[in-house]
Design a protein around this motif. Structure first.
Motif, mmCIF file in Angstrom:
data_model
loop_
_atom_site.group_PDB
_atom_site.id
_atom_site.type_symbol
_atom_site.label_atom_id
_atom_site.label_comp_id
_atom_site.label_asym_id
_atom_site.label_seq_id
_atom_site.Cartn_x
_atom_site.Cartn_y
_atom_site.Cartn_z
ATOM 1 N N UNK A 141 34.933 93.461 39.609
ATOM 2 C CA UNK A 141 35.787 93.626 40.791
ATOM 3 C C UNK A 141 35.933 92.304 41.526
ATOM 4 N N UNK A 142 37.170 92.003 41.914
ATOM 5 C CA UNK A 142 37.461 90.756 42.627
ATOM 6 C C UNK A 142 38.079 90.973 44.001
ATOM 7 N N UNK A 143 38.809 92.080 44.182
ATOM 8 C CA UNK A 143 39.390 92.385 45.497
ATOM 9 C C UNK A 143 39.176 93.861 45.786
ATOM 10 N N UNK A 144 39.322 94.207 47.069
ATOM 11 C CA UNK A 144 38.968 95.565 47.482
ATOM 12 C C UNK A 144 39.717 95.940 48.754
ATOM 13 N N UNK A 145 40.001 97.225 48.874
ATOM 14 C CA UNK A 145 40.535 97.773 50.117
ATOM 15 C C UNK A 145 39.716 99.024 50.434
ATOM 16 N N UNK A 146 39.289 99.133 51.696
ATOM 17 C CA UNK A 146 38.476 100.261 52.132
ATOM 18 C C UNK A 146 39.086 100.839 53.406
ATOM 19 N N UNK A 147 39.361 102.144 53.375
ATOM 20 C CA UNK A 147 39.924 102.853 54.520
ATOM 21 C C UNK A 147 38.868 103.823 55.046
ATOM 22 N N UNK A 148 38.432 103.639 56.290
ATOM 23 C CA UNK A 148 37.456 104.582 56.840
ATOM 24 C C UNK A 148 38.091 105.945 57.111
ATOM 25 N N UNK A 149 37.284 106.979 56.962
ATOM 26 C CA UNK A 149 37.719 108.341 57.260
ATOM 27 C C UNK A 149 36.973 108.761 58.520
ATOM 28 N N UNK A 150 37.710 108.872 59.609
ATOM 29 C CA UNK A 150 37.117 109.194 60.904
ATOM 30 C C UNK A 150 37.887 110.371 61.503
ATOM 31 N N UNK A 151 37.142 111.422 61.853
ATOM 32 C CA UNK A 151 37.744 112.630 62.417
ATOM 33 C C UNK A 151 37.061 112.912 63.755
ATOM 34 N N UNK A 152 37.859 113.069 64.805
ATOM 35 C CA UNK A 152 37.313 113.316 66.147
ATOM 36 C C UNK A 152 36.212 112.317 66.486
ATOM 37 N N UNK A 153 36.469 111.062 66.173
ATOM 38 C CA UNK A 153 35.560 109.953 66.445
ATOM 39 C C UNK A 153 34.255 110.008 65.650
ATOM 40 N N UNK A 154 34.191 110.887 64.644
ATOM 41 C CA UNK A 154 33.003 110.987 63.801
ATOM 42 C C UNK A 154 33.311 110.419 62.412
ATOM 43 N N UNK A 155 32.409 109.575 61.937
ATOM 44 C CA UNK A 155 32.550 108.999 60.602
ATOM 45 C C UNK A 155 32.340 110.091 59.564
ATOM 46 N N UNK A 156 33.267 110.189 58.627
ATOM 47 C CA UNK A 156 33.142 111.155 57.530
ATOM 48 C C UNK A 156 32.970 110.463 56.183
ATOM 49 N N UNK A 157 33.433 109.210 56.076
ATOM 50 C CA UNK A 157 33.316 108.497 54.817
ATOM 51 C C UNK A 157 34.347 107.393 54.716
#
Length: 157
Positions: A104-120
């Motif tokens: 792997x050389x590049x990456x994109x990560x999108x946080x999953x946040x619901x009602x201000x709570x981290x889900x993944x």
């Protein structure tokens, strides 16, 4: 097809799969497969779920991966800590990068946040440097928005 058309097709598939199904694991698994099989130059696509104050490997497509990632560690942990999407042109230049797959050389990560709570997070890796851009970010954030809207976020692993 150009990148926009590919993503528009992905969005249609994700909407179709999730509109009739609200199960978390089913939706994560199907979305991983859709992304992995439709995006060009990608070698990993999947999810990490927030559990016991860390990210734990969830459904994905690609080679085996790191199982647990602490908040603030690597690209995934940093996206959670910052609560924002991270587009990394060269992961080898990213401070604290966790090399689950040396290819792997590049990456994109999108946080999953619901009602201000981290889900993944949604995590996509590529063996190509500078593979991801604002177009990827826009559509992957849309994929996560659909996932959040259509999925029942109850799980016990």
């Amino acid at each position: 097809m150009n990148k926009e058309e590919i993503y528009q097709n992905i969005i249609l598939q994700v909407k179709g799969l999730t509109s009739a199904e609200s199960d978390l694991m089913a939706n994560l698994a199907n979305i991983s497969a859709v992304l992995y099989n439709n995006l060009e130059e990608v070698n990993w696509a999947g999810f990490y779920l927030w559990k016991e104050d860390q990210l734990v490997l969830g459904p994905f497509q690609g080679k085996s991966a790191c199982v647990r990632i602490a908040k603030g560690k690597g690209v995934c942990g940093s996206a959670i800590e910052k609560r924002e999407t991270l587009v990394v042109k060269d992961v080898h230049d990213f401070p604290g990068h966790i090399a689950c797959d040396a290819a792997s050389s590049s990456e994109v990560v999108v946080p999953i946040i619901i009602d201000n709570q981290i889900k993944g997070v949604l995590d996509i890796d590529s063996p190509i440097k500078d593979r991801f851009d604002k177009v990827d970010q826009k559509y992957l954030e849309e994929v996560v928005a659909i996932l959040i809207r259509e999925t029942e976020w109850k799980y016990s692993i």
